[in-house]
Design a protein around this motif. Structure first.
Motif, PDB file in Angstrom:
ATOM      1  N   THR A 125      68.605 -34.277 -43.392  1.00 59.71           N
ATOM      2  CA  THR A 125      68.081 -34.852 -44.930  1.00 59.71           C
ATOM      3  C   THR A 125      68.237 -36.331 -44.425  1.00 59.71           C
ATOM      4  OG1 THR A 125      70.347 -34.914 -45.810  1.00 59.71           O
ATOM      5  CG2 THR A 125      68.854 -32.997 -46.422  1.00 59.71           C
ATOM      6  N   VAL A 126      67.344 -37.139 -45.355  1.00 58.96           N
ATOM      7  CA  VAL A 126      67.388 -38.550 -45.621  1.00 58.96           C
ATOM      8  C   VAL A 126      67.794 -39.031 -46.792  1.00 58.96           C
ATOM      9  CG1 VAL A 126      66.319 -40.740 -45.129  1.00 58.96           C
ATOM     10  CG2 VAL A 126      66.008 -38.863 -43.665  1.00 58.96           C
ATOM     11  N   ASN A 127      69.141 -39.451 -47.107  1.00 60.58           N
ATOM     12  CA  ASN A 127      69.563 -40.028 -48.459  1.00 60.58           C
ATOM     13  C   ASN A 127      69.785 -41.674 -48.802  1.00 60.58           C
ATOM     14  OD1 ASN A 127      70.739 -37.092 -47.771  1.00 60.58           O
ATOM     15  ND2 ASN A 127      69.926 -37.066 -49.755  1.00 60.58           N
ATOM     16  N   TYR A 128      70.023 -42.006 -50.017  1.00 62.19           N
ATOM     17  CA  TYR A 128      70.413 -43.432 -50.125  1.00 62.19           C
ATOM     18  C   TYR A 128      71.310 -43.400 -51.319  1.00 62.19           C
ATOM     19  CZ  TYR A 128      67.549 -43.638 -54.635  1.00 62.19           C
ATOM     20  OH  TYR A 128      67.272 -43.442 -55.927  1.00 62.19           O
ATOM     21  N   ASP A 129      72.072 -44.540 -51.374  1.00 66.15           N
ATOM     22  CA  ASP A 129      73.070 -44.687 -52.294  1.00 66.15           C
ATOM     23  C   ASP A 129      72.938 -46.288 -52.471  1.00 66.15           C
ATOM     24  OD1 ASP A 129      75.129 -44.473 -54.257  1.00 66.15           O
ATOM     25  OD2 ASP A 129      76.274 -45.438 -52.869  1.00 66.15           O
TER      26      ASP A 129
ATOM     27  N   SER B 149      82.697 -18.923 -38.996  1.00 60.21           N
ATOM     28  CA  SER B 149      82.300 -20.108 -38.129  1.00 60.21           C
ATOM     29  C   SER B 149      82.543 -21.758 -38.789  1.00 60.21           C
ATOM     30  CB  SER B 149      80.683 -19.948 -38.067  1.00 60.21           C
ATOM     31  OG  SER B 149      80.274 -18.725 -37.483  1.00 60.21           O
ATOM     32  N   ASP B 150      82.962 -22.430 -37.953  1.00 62.58           N
ATOM     33  CA  ASP B 150      83.298 -23.668 -38.185  1.00 62.58           C
ATOM     34  C   ASP B 150      82.088 -24.638 -39.117  1.00 62.58           C
ATOM     35  OD1 ASP B 150      85.850 -23.047 -37.426  1.00 62.58           O
ATOM     36  OD2 ASP B 150      86.005 -24.315 -35.754  1.00 62.58           O
ATOM     37  N   THR B 151      82.507 -25.357 -39.484  1.00 62.10           N
ATOM     38  CA  THR B 151      81.383 -26.303 -40.092  1.00 62.10           C
ATOM     39  C   THR B 151      81.440 -27.561 -39.347  1.00 62.10           C
ATOM     40  OG1 THR B 151      81.704 -25.539 -42.431  1.00 62.10           O
ATOM     41  CG2 THR B 151      80.720 -27.813 -41.989  1.00 62.10           C
ATOM     42  N   TYR B 152      80.405 -28.176 -38.881  1.00 58.01           N
ATOM     43  CA  TYR B 152      80.455 -29.261 -38.035  1.00 58.01           C
ATOM     44  C   TYR B 152      78.783 -30.156 -38.348  1.00 58.01           C
ATOM     45  CZ  TYR B 152      77.134 -26.057 -35.530  1.00 58.01           C
ATOM     46  OH  TYR B 152      75.986 -25.088 -35.345  1.00 58.01           O
ATOM     47  N   GLY B 153      78.969 -31.463 -38.060  1.00 57.10           N
ATOM     48  CA  GLY B 153      77.863 -31.998 -38.241  1.00 57.10           C
ATOM     49  C   GLY B 153      77.814 -33.558 -37.960  1.00 57.10           C
ATOM     50  N   GLY B 154      76.802 -34.241 -38.168  1.00 51.61           N
ATOM     51  CA  GLY B 154      76.874 -35.754 -37.975  1.00 51.61           C
ATOM     52  C   GLY B 154      75.985 -36.400 -38.818  1.00 51.61           C
ATOM     53  N   LEU B 155      76.077 -37.724 -38.824  1.00 52.64           N
ATOM     54  CA  LEU B 155      75.285 -38.464 -39.570  1.00 52.64           C
ATOM     55  C   LEU B 155      75.179 -39.908 -39.039  1.00 52.64           C
ATOM     56  CD1 LEU B 155      77.084 -40.631 -41.418  1.00 52.64           C
ATOM     57  CD2 LEU B 155      77.712 -38.590 -42.543  1.00 52.64           C
ATOM     58  N   VAL B 156      74.153 -40.706 -39.437  1.00 54.02           N
ATOM     59  CA  VAL B 156      74.111 -42.114 -39.099  1.00 54.02           C
ATOM     60  C   VAL B 156      73.910 -42.783 -40.382  1.00 54.02           C
ATOM     61  CG1 VAL B 156      72.624 -44.031 -37.794  1.00 54.02           C
ATOM     62  CG2 VAL B 156      72.999 -41.677 -36.801  1.00 54.02           C
ATOM     63  N   LYS B 157      74.717 -43.821 -40.723  1.00 56.57           N
ATOM     64  CA  LYS B 157      74.574 -44.487 -42.033  1.00 56.57           C
ATOM     65  C   LYS B 157      74.319 -45.951 -41.601  1.00 56.57           C
ATOM     66  CE  LYS B 157      78.751 -45.762 -43.577  1.00 56.57           C
ATOM     67  NZ  LYS B 157      80.248 -45.993 -44.315  1.00 56.57           N
ATOM     68  N   THR B 158      73.464 -46.436 -42.114  1.00 54.49           N
ATOM     69  CA  THR B 158      73.134 -47.866 -42.197  1.00 54.49           C
ATOM     70  C   THR B 158      73.589 -48.532 -43.694  1.00 54.49           C
ATOM     71  OG1 THR B 158      71.309 -47.230 -40.795  1.00 54.49           O
ATOM     72  CG2 THR B 158      71.240 -49.482 -41.970  1.00 54.49           C
TER      73      THR B 158
ATOM     74  N   THR C  92      78.560 -65.452 -63.581  1.00 55.09           N
ATOM     75  CA  THR C  92      78.273 -64.056 -63.344  1.00 55.09           C
ATOM     76  C   THR C  92      77.875 -64.008 -61.783  1.00 55.09           C
ATOM     77  OG1 THR C  92      77.726 -63.208 -65.651  1.00 55.09           O
ATOM     78  CG2 THR C  92      76.901 -62.075 -63.653  1.00 55.09           C
ATOM     79  N   LYS C  93      78.353 -63.251 -60.938  1.00 51.94           N
ATOM     80  CA  LYS C  93      77.973 -63.106 -59.464  1.00 51.94           C
ATOM     81  C   LYS C  93      77.623 -61.541 -59.172  1.00 51.94           C
ATOM     82  CE  LYS C  93      81.227 -66.561 -57.571  1.00 51.94           C
ATOM     83  NZ  LYS C  93      82.292 -66.875 -56.723  1.00 51.94           N
ATOM     84  N   LEU C  94      76.604 -61.716 -58.653  1.00 48.33           N
ATOM     85  CA  LEU C  94      75.956 -60.362 -58.350  1.00 48.33           C
ATOM     86  C   LEU C  94      76.293 -59.861 -56.644  1.00 48.33           C
ATOM     87  CD1 LEU C  94      74.096 -57.794 -58.154  1.00 48.33           C
ATOM     88  CD2 LEU C  94      72.251 -59.269 -57.667  1.00 48.33           C
ATOM     89  N   ASN C  95      76.917 -58.850 -56.530  1.00 43.79           N
ATOM     90  CA  ASN C  95      77.090 -58.325 -54.933  1.00 43.79           C
ATOM     91  C   ASN C  95      76.440 -56.927 -54.956  1.00 43.79           C
ATOM     92  OD1 ASN C  95      79.779 -56.437 -54.936  1.00 43.79           O
ATOM     93  ND2 ASN C  95      80.134 -58.396 -55.982  1.00 43.79           N
ATOM     94  N   GLY C  96      75.831 -56.347 -53.930  1.00 39.67           N
ATOM     95  CA  GLY C  96      75.397 -55.089 -53.611  1.00 39.67           C
ATOM     96  C   GLY C  96      75.736 -54.549 -52.417  1.00 39.67           C
ATOM     97  N   ILE C  97      75.638 -53.197 -52.603  1.00 42.27           N
ATOM     98  CA  ILE C  97      75.743 -52.240 -51.297  1.00 42.27           C
ATOM     99  C   ILE C  97      74.449 -51.283 -51.212  1.00 42.27           C
ATOM    100  CG2 ILE C  97      77.135 -50.611 -49.981  1.00 42.27           C
ATOM    101  CD1 ILE C  97      79.457 -51.897 -51.536  1.00 42.27           C
ATOM    102  N   ALA C  98      73.790 -51.325 -50.279  1.00 41.94           N
ATOM    103  CA  ALA C  98      72.701 -50.114 -50.120  1.00 41.94           C
ATOM    104  C   ALA C  98      72.935 -49.571 -48.693  1.00 41.94           C
ATOM    105  CB  ALA C  98      71.540 -51.030 -50.075  1.00 41.94           C
ATOM    106  N   THR C  99      73.059 -47.988 -48.994  1.00 44.79           N
ATOM    107  CA  THR C  99      73.309 -47.297 -47.912  1.00 44.79           C
ATOM    108  C   THR C  99      72.178 -46.354 -47.689  1.00 44.79           C
ATOM    109  OG1 THR C  99      75.772 -47.475 -48.509  1.00 44.79           O
ATOM    110  CG2 THR C  99      75.244 -45.721 -46.920  1.00 44.79           C
ATOM    111  N   MET C 100      71.752 -45.960 -46.423  1.00 44.21           N
ATOM    112  CA  MET C 100      70.798 -45.103 -46.180  1.00 44.21           C
ATOM    113  C   MET C 100      71.226 -44.241 -45.008  1.00 44.21           C
ATOM    114  SD  MET C 100      67.030 -47.170 -45.996  1.00 44.21           S
ATOM    115  CE  MET C 100      67.714 -48.376 -44.500  1.00 44.21           C
ATOM    116  N   VAL C 101      71.290 -42.881 -45.258  1.00 45.76           N
ATOM    117  CA  VAL C 101      71.714 -41.979 -44.366  1.00 45.76           C
ATOM    118  C   VAL C 101      70.815 -40.882 -43.974  1.00 45.76           C
ATOM    119  CG1 VAL C 101      73.913 -40.254 -44.349  1.00 45.76           C
ATOM    120  CG2 VAL C 101      73.959 -42.272 -45.684  1.00 45.76           C
ATOM    121  N   VAL C 102      70.955 -40.664 -42.605  1.00 47.50           N
ATOM    122  CA  VAL C 102      70.645 -39.490 -41.943  1.00 47.50           C
ATOM    123  C   VAL C 102      71.350 -38.566 -41.257  1.00 47.50           C
ATOM    124  CG1 VAL C 102      68.385 -38.862 -40.148  1.00 47.50           C
ATOM    125  CG2 VAL C 102      68.273 -41.102 -41.403  1.00 47.50           C
ATOM    126  N   GLY C 103      71.172 -37.426 -41.531  1.00 45.74           N
ATOM    127  CA  GLY C 103      72.291 -36.449 -41.101  1.00 45.74           C
ATOM    128  C   GLY C 103      71.919 -35.058 -41.551  1.00 45.74           C
ATOM    129  N   GLY C 104      73.145 -34.169 -41.207  1.00 47.31           N
ATOM    130  CA  GLY C 104      73.139 -32.871 -41.481  1.00 47.31           C
ATOM    131  C   GLY C 104      74.336 -31.961 -41.165  1.00 47.31           C
TER     132      GLY C 104
END
Length: 352
Positions: A41-45, A339-348, A18-30
């Motif tokens: 907001t600040v979110n994670y997955d 109005s158009d929808t627009y935004g941005g984020l930074v994903k780590t 058995t092998k374990l691999n993972g992905i952790a993501t943190m996001v800041v954006g709106g």
């Protein structure tokens, strides 16, 4: 005595297969003009994949997942801005996100069965080289109705030609809300997908057909087709990889519309400005605007009558280390009549 101690250690250790691999993501954006709030907001997955092999050629995958995108504009409640890394399950609760078993049948055929398996898990190839994973609508090869990523109980089989890139796949999935409910059953709310494709060294293409009884768009069963292709330079250069896809759907409905289309084009430059980094952009159909609510709620498909909209995204992935990347991204959704929808984020992203 030494043999006894080694035997006790082997009996109590974690499986060596058995092998374990993972992905952790943190996001800041709106995003603005979504109807769901415009605050940052600040979110994670977090995803943890446990891959087990019993013969060296098979695979039992168990995925644990948790996140807190439920109240964010990037969560599954907003079908336009839903991100490819948003968690759909209960906030901050660890759930089983995948549980399926793959095994070979002879030299060229692979079978998959699972109590919780997704459509891409049972396809021999995914026909795009665009790997941004920002907006969800750009992760479905231009045909979200065909490549619905239906998740539930299912079974599938794929064939790959020996010595060439030709392949074929077919699978059946009953959506998880039906398959696990005795009042509905695994024979309801299902999708059937068949795909033929070619994956070469620098290019690939696929034609796919999906019959969907899930009704995730417009609450109707539908017949859906897709034609998707990509080309990538053999080595990183000034030329980007090019991914494009087109989808067409015929809905079984008595509403004023009975057809829809979708499309996308994505460009991605590997080793952009610095080795290991990447630059990308995409444009495509964003869906049909709901005149009553002012929101876009058709997951990237266009149907008449309605207000058809476009989506754009631009991102740059900075590979800090082999296992850590930082990706700033900007997106824009054209909304005719408002109005158009627009935004941005930074994903780590952390991979391990």
């Amino acid at each position: 005595g030494l043999e006894a101690k080694v035997g006790e250690l082997e009996a109590n250790q974690f499986s060596t297969t058995t092998k374990l691999n993972g992905i952790a993501t943190m996001v800041v954006g709106g995003a603005g003009n979504t109807g769901l709030g415009d605050e940052v907001t600040v979110n994670y997955d977090v995803q943890l994949n446990f891959d087990t092999s019993f013969t060296g050629k098979d695979l039992l995958r168990t995925t644990l997942r948790a996140g807190n995108f439920g109240n964010s504009v990037f969560g599954s409640g907003n079908t336009t801005l839903e991100t490819a890394f948003g968690e759909e399950d209960s906030a901050d609760s660890v759930t089983i996100n995948r549980l399926f078993y793959q095994f070979p049948i002879g030299e060229r055929v692979t079978a998959t069965v699972g109590a919780k398996v997704e459509q891409p898990d049972m396809l021999a190839m995914w026909p795009t080289a665009y790997t941004a994973n920002i907006l969800e609508i750009f992760t479905r090869a231009g045909a979200p109705a065909t490549y619905s990523k239906n998740l539930g109980a299912g079974a599938g089989i794929w064939w790959q030609a020996d010595g060439s890139g030709f392949n074929a796949s077919v699978n059946y999935i009953s959506a998880e809300g039906a398959a696990e409910d005795s009042r509905i059953g695994a024979g309801e709310e299902f999708s059937v997908t068949a795909q033929v494709g070619y994956a070469g060294e620098s290019w690939g293409a696929a034609f796919a057909y999906t019959y969907s009884d899930v009704g995730y768009v417009f609450d109707n069963s539908s017949n859906n087709i897709a034609l998707s292709a990509y080309w990538s330079p053999i080595s990183a250069a000034w030329a980007p990889s090019i991914s494009a896809g087109f989808g067409y759907s015929d809905f079984n409905t008595d509403r004023p519309f009975d057809e829809s289309t979708s499309w996308m084009v994505g460009l991605q430059w590997d080793d952009a400005f610095m080795q290991g980094n990447a630059l990308g952009m995409a444009i495509g159909s964003a869906g049909q605007s709901n005149a009553a609510s002012g929101r876009i709620d058709t997951l990237g498909v266009w149907a008449d009558p309605g207000t058809n909209t476009l989506a754009y995204e631009l991102w740059y992935q900075w590979q800090v280390t082999d296992n850590i990347s930082v990706t700033p991204a900007f997106f824009w959704i054209e909304n005719s009549g408002r109005s158009d929808t627009y935004g941005g984020l930074v994903k780590t992203t952390f991979t391990f």
